[in-house]
Design an enzyme around this catalytic site. Structure first.
Site, short mmCIF file in Angstrom:
data_model
loop_
_atom_site.label_atom_id
_atom_site.label_comp_id
_atom_site.label_asym_id
_atom_site.label_seq_id
_atom_site.Cartn_x
_atom_site.Cartn_y
_atom_site.Cartn_z
N HIS A 160 -12.25 1.78 -3.80
CA HIS A 160 -11.48 0.96 -4.75
C HIS A 160 -12.34 -0.23 -5.18
O HIS A 160 -13.30 -0.60 -4.50
CB HIS A 160 -10.19 0.44 -4.11
CG HIS A 160 -9.18 1.50 -3.81
ND1 HIS A 160 -8.03 1.67 -4.54
CD2 HIS A 160 -9.16 2.45 -2.86
CE1 HIS A 160 -7.34 2.68 -4.04
NE2 HIS A 160 -8.01 3.16 -3.01
N TYR A 193 0.89 -1.16 0.00
CA TYR A 193 0.00 0.00 0.00
C TYR A 193 0.93 1.21 0.00
O TYR A 193 1.32 1.71 1.05
CB TYR A 193 -0.92 -0.03 1.22
CG TYR A 193 -1.77 1.21 1.42
CD1 TYR A 193 -2.08 2.05 0.36
CD2 TYR A 193 -2.29 1.52 2.67
CE1 TYR A 193 -2.87 3.17 0.55
CE2 TYR A 193 -3.07 2.64 2.87
CZ TYR A 193 -3.35 3.46 1.81
OH TYR A 193 -4.12 4.58 1.99
N ASP A 229 -2.14 -1.27 -3.94
CA ASP A 229 -2.35 0.13 -4.28
C ASP A 229 -0.99 0.80 -4.44
O ASP A 229 -0.33 1.16 -3.47
CB ASP A 229 -3.17 0.80 -3.18
CG ASP A 229 -3.54 2.25 -3.52
OD1 ASP A 229 -3.11 2.73 -4.59
OD2 ASP A 229 -4.24 2.88 -2.72
#
Length: 605
Positions: free
Chosen positions: A262, A121, A161
């Site tokens: 998301h 992330y 991500d």
């Protein structure tokens, strides 16, 4: 087989069913200091894929207690800051360790035999100060992958991500000429472009299945209704090394699955492949999955103290006790128990004899134990006479208060008490009107023109906002006083006849209905449609203030205002740059009411 998740939680607030969902093994990484700020998780199906090794973080600095041994570590070597060219922060200092980069719980590394999976992330660039932090994290990730590929000859999957758009096709405004011209000027996009194939070792596998697909976005700004028009960006990726391509069957995104800003992305792996030599290799054999079940690595959540029975959870002190402990015989506490100490008693010969052990238990010795049984049910004691009398007096006084007449009107809190003559009441109304006319000439603050300024701390100061609110409240108070002026003057006069009181009552009702009538939302200037009311949630002097924006959703080429987009690139079918504070709308409506009242009194059309 396995799923990775970006999550914002903490270990203390993690429910057991989330940490241990059925037959899945779970692995978590949480921030060291900022609980709930960031975090990642990996779930693996214990029936099909149990990782061989697992560790938290990328730098190798995050260790459980006791630390991982050399056999438990995924890699023998890790990135070192002194061997890399890192970005300096705003003070010109270059980090000497990776402790701060790994302290936000942004990575998990799991070894599945066939490949090493890195769930990340990556940081977002929320301010200029975070740019160096973001870039150094990308460089640390790149160095860790390089060591796995070049030094250990491993295949790698990096997914999660990344917080970067790789090409203009992955951004909602990437088709605009102004965006295409400067797209790779940002250092993060330039770095990502070099890391991806054909310039680098990592392959964007989902895009490889859909090379020309437009609108393949994975993240949207939910505050701007951006998902309605698919005004988003593709910042979530599955990156693989070249050696894994034969195993990958398909990949795509799932934008129809909602529940977050998301959407999920996935790849499917083949159960088996045939090598050039003609040999067939099964996926479970390549991933070193044995037929029997084995325990996951030591950092799995099932081995945490709170889930393995090594630690007493606070909730156990407040839960229901077992029935065997809570169910007690009601007569047991009423049994006459023998005294703990007994005096020696003389026998027939006059000698002193101590009591035997059997005498301590009357039931064992055959003695009959009498139990107390109340002859009448238990009744609470009556309250004293003095207390009953006080309660009765209090009840009587409360009843009397309900019938008290002459209740003060709300206008008495905002104006002087009226005199008994109608002339005084009319003069009072005239003075109130003069005050309102003077206040109408007061200058008002100029509202910002865009949403960005509404959410920014650079909007009007808190003192100016408070002054505007006070002015609006004072105008409302004056309206209430005017609406109630007739009833105030009538309280001191003789009761009028029904025919004469009907007209003041109707005027009063009309005045009150006008005061409390909701202010209609203004129309935006471009579309001429009613706007939508919003509230500032960002910390700052404007937090809690309300404002109006164009009610249309954002979309490709919507008008951001402040010259952020060229006029010929604006698409007017989406939101325009209309903005106005709700307090200014109320003041304008108040001035319009005053002008209407003035025209009515003067007889103007």
């Amino acid at each position: 087989m396995a799923s990775t998740i970006e999550m914002k939680s903490s270990r203390a607030t993690l429910p057991r069913d989330v940490a241990l969902p059925g037959h899945f093994h779970s692995f978590f990484s949480f921030p060291v200091n900022k609980g709930g700020y960031s975090g990642v998780a990996v779930y693996t199906d214990s029936h099909t894929a149990v990782p061989v090794k697992a560790e938290e973080g990328i730098s190798g600095r995050l260790q459980p207690q006791p630390p991982l041994s050399a056999e438990e570590r995924v890699s023998p070597s890790y990135p070192r800051p002194d061997e890399m060219t890192l970005y300096a922060d705003e003070e010109g200092e270059v980090p000497s360790t990776f402790d701060a980069l790994d302290a936000e719980g942004r990575a998990l590394v799991l070894d599945f035999g066939l490949f090493v999976l890195i769930n990340v992330y990556c940081p977002n660039e929320t301010s200029d100060a975070r740019l160096s932090f973001k870039m150094n994290y990308h460089l640390m990730l790149q160095e860790r992958v390089r060591r796995l590929i070049e030094e250990e000859h491993r295949e790698v999957i990096v997914l999660g991500d990344i917080n970067i758009c790789s090409t203009p096709l992955d951004h909602c405004d990437g088709h605009l000429p102004s965006s295409q011209a400067t797209f790779y000027d940002h250092p993060a996009r330039a770095w990502f472009r070099k890391w991806l194939s054909p310039n680098g070792p990592m392959i964007d596998i989902v895009r490889s299945f859909w090379p020309d697909r437009k609108g393949m976005f994975t993240c949207w700004n939910m505050k701007l209704q951006a998902r309605e028009t698919n005004y988003g960006a593709r910042i979530d990726y599955i990156l693989v090394t070249k050696g894994l391509l034969p195993w990958i069957q398909h990949g795509d995104i799932l934008p129809s699955l909602k529940g977050s800003d998301h959407c999920p992305i996935y790849i499917d792996l083949r159960d088996e492949i045939t090598l050039e030599s003609g040999e067939t290799v099964r996926l479970c054999d390549a991933m070193k999955q044995t037929d029997g079940t084995r325990d996951p690595p030591r950092i799995a959540a099932k081995f945490w103290d709170e889930f393995s029975g090594k630690q007493t959870v606070l909730s156990s002190f407040f839960g229901k006790r077992p029935e065997s402990q809570t169910k007690v015989d009601p007569t047991e506490s009423l049994t006459a128990s023998p005294p703990t100490t007994q005096a020696s008693t003389p026998n027939a010969q006059g000698e002193s004899v101590a009591p035997s052990s059997q005498s301590k238990n009357p039931e064992a010795s055959g003695e009959v134990v009498k139990k107390f049984k109340p002859s009448q049910p238990f009744r609470p004691l009556a309250a004293p006479a003095t207390k009953r009398k006080a309660v009765e007096q209090s009840a009587n006084s409360s009843k009397k208060r309900k019938h008290v007449k002459g209740q003060a009107s709300i206008a008495t809190f905002f104006s002087k008490p009226p005199t008994s003559s109608p002339t005084a009441a009319s003069s009072k109304t005239q003075k109130t009107q003069e005050v309102i006319e003077i206040e109408d000439d007061a200058p008002t603050s100029t509202p910002p023109s865009t949403l960005a300024s509404a959410l920014s701390d650079e909007a009007p100061s808190s003192s100016q906002a408070a002054q505007d609110q006070l002015e609006a409240d004072y105008r409302l108070a004056c309206e209430l006083a005017k609406a109630d002026a007739v009833s105030l003057s009538a309280d001191d006069e003789p009761a009028p006849s029904p025919s004469s009181s009907s007209q003041p009552q109707a005027q009063k009702k009309a005045a009150w209905s006008q005061v409390f009538a909701p202010v209609p939302p203004p129309n935006c200037l471009v579309h001429g449609e009613p706007t939508k009311l919003w509230t500032v949630n960002k910390q700052g002097p404007n937090k809690g203030k309300k404002f109006y924006l164009c009610s249309r959703p954002v979309g490709p080429g919507y008008d951001k205002g402040k010259g952020e987009r060229l006029r010929d690139e604006v698409d007017h079918q989406y939101r325009c740059n209309y903005f106005k504070w709700a307090s200014d709308v109320r003041k304008e409506a108040q001035r319009e009411r005053e002008r209407e009242r003035t025209r009515t009194k003067s007889g103007e059309p």
